[in-house]
Design an enzyme around this catalytic site. Structure first.
Site, short mmCIF file in Angstrom:
data_model
loop_
_atom_site.label_atom_id
_atom_site.label_comp_id
_atom_site.label_asym_id
_atom_site.label_seq_id
_atom_site.Cartn_x
_atom_site.Cartn_y
_atom_site.Cartn_z
N THR A 10 0.66 -1.35 -0.02
CA THR A 10 0.01 -0.05 -0.03
C THR A 10 0.89 1.18 0.11
OG1 THR A 10 0.09 -0.07 2.54
CG2 THR A 10 -1.78 -1.12 1.28
N GLN A 12 4.08 3.78 -1.36
CA GLN A 12 4.55 4.51 -2.66
C GLN A 12 4.96 3.32 -3.56
OE1 GLN A 12 7.09 8.10 -3.85
NE2 GLN A 12 8.64 6.57 -3.30
N SER A 134 18.31 1.16 1.94
CA SER A 134 18.18 2.49 1.82
C SER A 134 19.55 3.35 1.76
CB SER A 134 17.39 2.93 3.00
OG SER A 134 17.84 4.44 3.02
N GLU A 136 20.07 5.76 3.33
CA GLU A 136 20.48 6.32 4.93
C GLU A 136 21.35 5.21 5.61
OE1 GLU A 136 18.81 8.61 7.05
OE2 GLU A 136 18.85 9.68 5.14
N TYR A 157 16.24 4.39 12.11
CA TYR A 157 15.75 3.68 10.84
C TYR A 157 16.83 3.35 10.18
CZ TYR A 157 14.38 3.80 6.11
OH TYR A 157 14.11 3.37 4.60
P1 NAP Z 1 5.97 4.14 2.20
O1 NAP Z 1 5.24 4.94 1.53
O2 NAP Z 1 5.96 4.55 3.95
O3 NAP Z 1 5.35 2.70 2.37
C1 NAP Z 1 5.68 1.57 3.50
C2 NAP Z 1 4.77 0.58 3.40
O4 NAP Z 1 5.11 -0.39 4.56
C3 NAP Z 1 3.18 0.74 3.60
O5 NAP Z 1 2.50 -0.16 2.72
C4 NAP Z 1 2.68 0.19 5.00
O6 NAP Z 1 1.62 0.32 5.09
C5 NAP Z 1 3.68 -0.85 4.96
N1 NAP Z 1 4.01 -1.11 6.74
C6 NAP Z 1 4.42 -0.38 7.83
N2 NAP Z 1 4.39 -1.13 8.68
C7 NAP Z 1 4.03 -2.25 8.48
C8 NAP Z 1 4.01 -3.45 9.37
N3 NAP Z 1 4.05 -3.42 10.44
N4 NAP Z 1 3.56 -4.61 8.42
C9 NAP Z 1 3.41 -4.59 7.16
N5 NAP Z 1 3.43 -3.45 6.37
C10 NAP Z 1 3.89 -2.24 6.92
O7 NAP Z 1 7.42 3.56 1.87
P2 NAP Z 1 8.10 3.61 0.49
O8 NAP Z 1 8.61 4.74 0.09
O9 NAP Z 1 6.99 2.86 -0.84
O10 NAP Z 1 9.28 2.58 0.43
C11 NAP Z 1 9.21 1.23 0.60
C12 NAP Z 1 10.29 0.72 1.11
O11 NAP Z 1 11.67 1.32 0.52
C13 NAP Z 1 10.42 0.94 2.69
O12 NAP Z 1 11.01 -0.20 3.19
C14 NAP Z 1 11.41 1.95 2.66
O13 NAP Z 1 11.89 2.16 4.08
C15 NAP Z 1 12.49 1.59 1.60
N6 NAP Z 1 13.19 2.84 0.81
C16 NAP Z 1 12.31 3.98 0.31
C17 NAP Z 1 13.02 4.75 -0.27
C18 NAP Z 1 12.43 6.12 -0.78
O14 NAP Z 1 12.88 7.10 -1.02
N7 NAP Z 1 10.96 5.96 -0.91
C19 NAP Z 1 14.52 4.78 -0.49
C20 NAP Z 1 15.13 3.74 0.22
C21 NAP Z 1 14.42 2.64 0.66
P3 NAP Z 1 0.45 1.09 5.56
O15 NAP Z 1 -0.15 1.90 4.01
O16 NAP Z 1 -0.52 0.56 6.26
O17 NAP Z 1 1.32 2.45 6.23
N1 GDD Z 2 10.54 15.00 6.12
C1 GDD Z 2 10.94 16.38 6.11
N2 GDD Z 2 10.02 17.40 6.49
N3 GDD Z 2 12.45 16.51 5.82
C2 GDD Z 2 12.64 17.93 5.99
C3 GDD Z 2 11.82 18.97 6.11
C4 GDD Z 2 10.62 18.66 6.53
O1 GDD Z 2 9.73 19.42 6.98
N4 GDD Z 2 12.74 19.92 5.99
C5 GDD Z 2 13.87 19.53 5.65
N5 GDD Z 2 13.84 18.34 5.58
C6 GDD Z 2 15.09 17.58 5.35
C7 GDD Z 2 15.55 16.37 6.09
O2 GDD Z 2 16.18 16.92 7.43
C8 GDD Z 2 16.35 15.67 5.34
O3 GDD Z 2 17.73 16.07 5.36
C9 GDD Z 2 15.81 15.91 3.84
O4 GDD Z 2 15.04 16.97 3.85
C10 GDD Z 2 15.12 14.54 3.16
O5 GDD Z 2 13.88 14.37 4.23
P1 GDD Z 2 12.91 13.35 3.77
O6 GDD Z 2 11.96 13.76 2.55
O7 GDD Z 2 12.16 12.87 5.12
O8 GDD Z 2 13.78 11.90 3.34
P2 GDD Z 2 14.84 11.09 4.12
O9 GDD Z 2 16.16 11.46 3.08
O10 GDD Z 2 15.04 11.59 5.25
O11 GDD Z 2 14.31 9.71 4.07
C11 GDD Z 2 13.91 8.98 2.75
O12 GDD Z 2 14.76 8.56 1.88
C12 GDD Z 2 15.35 7.43 2.50
C13 GDD Z 2 16.40 7.03 1.34
O13 GDD Z 2 17.68 8.00 1.46
C14 GDD Z 2 13.10 7.97 3.13
O14 GDD Z 2 11.81 7.66 2.31
C15 GDD Z 2 13.48 6.82 3.67
O15 GDD Z 2 12.58 5.76 3.98
C16 GDD Z 2 14.68 6.23 2.52
O16 GDD Z 2 15.33 5.39 3.19
#
Ligand code: NAP
Ligand code: GDD
Length: 342
Positions: A10, A12, A134, A136, A157
């Site tokens: 569910t 992104q 990630s 991160e 995280y």
């Molecule tokens: P997201 O939009 O936050 O989606 C997270 C998903 O995990 C949602 O479907 C959520 O369900 C589900 N979830 C949370 N807790 C759970 C649990 N206890 N059991 C089962 N499902 C659970 O994240 P995303 O951006 O799609 O990212 C997908 C994956 O890639 C994540 O593991 C994230 O950490 C990793 N990642 C993301 C990025 C990025 O930039 N987007 C980059 C690197 C890695 P609900 O909808 O019910 O909340």
């Molecule tokens: N969320 C958020 N909100 N971030 C902010 C804000 C704000 O109001 N203002 C500044 N930032 C800065 C954060 O401090 C960070 O340096 C940057 O914007 C990006 O923040 P996020 O968009 O929350 O993403 P992230 O880089 O911390 O984490 C995302 O990317 C990771 C991969 O590198 C998430 O999707 C993680 O799940 C993922 O692993």
């Protein structure tokens, strides 16, 4: 017909991956958390009545904190591929909910791997596993970051993602399981959660442009991220599971921008003077920040034949266009007397 099981369907990435796999002819099964409200908005357009004989998308209640439930789903579905995307994925929130984040992100991955190990042992089937790692995990390690860069996580995280990564490596080596760790840099889209910085910016600018709000607040504008388009990145996940041997891959554009640059470009495209409507709020700063991420994805490009298609300006425009349209709809609803949460 190949079967895929997706945790985090569910989210992104789950929604883009589901579209991608359905297009490839897969039957797709997703694990959905039980919630008191609908949490399936992002996949609603893909879902059909399960009684429809043509349907190839099936949802199962489950949670990565519930090991026995995971085992039952695996036995029922008998997947060929598992994509473990489930996570408490918000870095800032992980400082407030550190133990919970570890349980879902680190131990959650371990539970899926254990269910997989048990299933493979019992059934003798070959099942491939993708772990959503990630950038991160690199944290304070200076850019460019590649598969050879040592991890230096800077949040609960990120520490949990490092554990999940190493659980995957260990299960590959100890039990011969096909485990691929994707190390994905930030990827965004029109479906990005609204509390991540890119979407928060584009959603707010849309509302400001249409007069629905005056001001919004951000934290650190100086951090730099390597932002790609989520639709491009799910292809890399799939490619990792189509290789002869399992491996770990960095997926990134190789181009970094600051939060401020994202804001400037988005505001210019939206026609909003951001200097008049953006404030600073300390609660959006992190106790330890990741200052600069920029990935070297040479390995993925050479071995998987993967490359990103959507450029940074295109990504910004896509998100602004979407959020302008959403703001227009909100304005229409408000004008018709409906309650809209802004
Ligand atoms: P997201 O939009 O936050 O989606 C997270 C998903 O995990 C949602 O479907 C959520 O369900 C589900 N979830 C949370 N807790 C759970 C649990 N206890 N059991 C089962 N499902 C659970 O994240 P995303 O951006 O799609 O990212 C997908 C994956 O890639 C994540 O593991 C994230 O950490 C990793 N990642 C993301 C990025 C990025 O930039 N987007 C980059 C690197 C890695 P609900 O909808 O019910 O909340
Ligand atoms: N969320 C958020 N909100 N971030 C902010 C804000 C704000 O109001 N203002 C500044 N930032 C800065 C954060 O401090 C960070 O340096 C940057 O914007 C990006 O923040 P996020 O968009 O929350 O993403 P992230 O880089 O911390 O984490 C995302 O990317 C990771 C991969 O590198 C998430 O999707 C993680 O799940 C993922 O692993």
């Amino acid at each position: 017909m190949k079967k895929a099981l997706i945790t985090g369907i569910t989210g992104q990435d789950g929604s883009f991956l589901t579209e991608f796999l359905l297009d490839k002819g897969y039957q797709v099964h997703g694990i959905v958390r039980r919630a008191s409200t609908f949490n399936t908005d992002r996949i609603r357009h893909l879902y059909h009545d399960p009684h429809d004989p043509e349907t190839r998308l099936f949802l199962h209640y489950g949670d990565v904190t519930d090991a026995s439930g995971l085992r039952h789903v695996l036995e029922k579905v008998q997947p060929d591929e598992i994509y473990n995307l489930a996570a408490q994925s918000h870095v800032r929130v992980s400082f407030d909910q550190s133990e919970y984040t570890a349980d879902v992100v680190a131990t959650g991955a371990l539970r899926v791997l254990e269910a997989l190990r048990h299933h493979v042992h019992e059934s003798g089937r070959a099942v491939r596993y993708y772990q959503a790692g990630s950038s991160e995990m690199f944290g304070a390690a200076p850019p460019p970051q590649s598969e050879g860069t040592a991890f230096y996580p800077r949040s609960p995280y990120a520490v949990a993602k490092v554990a999940a990564h190493w659980y995957g490596v260990n299960y590959r080596e100890a039990y011969g399981l096909f485990v691929a760790n994707g190390i994905l840099f930030n990827h965004e889209s029109e479906r990005r959660g609204e509390t991540f910085v890119t979407r928060k910016i584009t959603r707010s600018l849309g509302r400001i442009k249409l007069g629905l709000m005056d001001k919004f607040y951000l934290g650190n504008l100086e951090s730099r991220r390597d932002w790609g388009y989520a639709g491009d990145y799910v292809e890399a996940m799939w490619l990792m599971l189509q290789q002869e041997a399992a491996g770990d891959y960095v997926v990134a554009t190789g181009e970094a921008h600051s939060v401020k640059e994202f804001l400037e470009l988005a505001a210019e495209y939206a026609g909003v003077d951001w200097t008049k409507c953006v404030g600073t709020d300390p609660r959006y700063f992190r106790p330890t920040e990741v200052d600069s991420l920029c990935g070297d994805s040479s390995r993925a490009r050479a071995k998987l034949g993967w490359k990103p298609k959507v450029s940074f300006p295109e990504l910004v425009r896509k998100m602004v266009d979407c959020d302008m349209e959403l703001a227009r709809r909100e304005r229409t609803l408000l004008a018709a007397g409906h309650a809209v949460h802004i």
